[in-house]
Design an enzyme around this catalytic site. Structure first.
Site, PDB file in Angstrom:
ATOM      1  N   CYS A  96     -27.275  21.613   0.145  1.00 16.82           N
ATOM      2  CA  CYS A  96     -25.904  21.162   0.395  1.00 16.82           C
ATOM      3  C   CYS A  96     -25.997  20.037   1.423  1.00 16.82           C
ATOM      4  CB  CYS A  96     -25.024  22.315   0.890  1.00 16.82           C
ATOM      5  SG  CYS A  96     -25.527  22.997   2.485  1.00 16.82           S
ATOM      6  N   ARG A  97     -24.982  19.872   2.217  1.00 14.38           N
ATOM      7  CA  ARG A  97     -24.988  18.796   3.203  1.00 14.38           C
ATOM      8  C   ARG A  97     -25.922  19.123   4.373  1.00 14.38           C
ATOM      9  NH1 ARG A  97     -21.915  18.158   7.767  1.00 14.38           N
ATOM     10  NH2 ARG A  97     -21.764  16.038   8.544  1.00 14.38           N
TER      11      ARG A  97
END
Length: 101
Positions: A65-66
């Site tokens: 993800c981020r």
């Protein structure tokens, strides 16, 4: 859930390995920057809408993800659904962009 570093993942991609990489960010984040992973937002995983990866239960899944938090959550959800080999990308796309210039 295991951890994989950006350096390890980059090295495996560069070596041409066939990898199952899942991006659990939102579509707008994916559109902004991605490494070619399959996009399955965390909400879909939490709602168990994972038909497209159901056949990968015994294979390695690298989740990102981020920053690594949503992907850790996704790994835990997937494990409860019977996925045996999940790896969370440490630091997510922030770490990737810091290291891979």
């Amino acid at each position: 859930m295991e951890i994989i570093t950006v350096a390890e993942l980059k090295s495996r991609i560069d070596a041409g390995e066939k990898l199952n990489i899942i991006d659990v960010r939102e579509p707008d984040e994916y559109a902004e920057f991605n490494i070619g992973a399959r996009l399955i937002p965390l909400g879909k995983i939490q709602a168990m809408q994972i038909d497209e990866i159901e056949d990968l239960k015994s294979e390695e899944l690298i989740i990102h993800c981020r920053s690594g938090k949503r992907s850790a959550t996704a790994c835990l959800f997937l494990e409860t659904m019977g996925f045996e080999n999940t790896k969370n990308l440490e630091g997510g796309m922030l770490a990737w962009q810091d290291m891979i210039k």
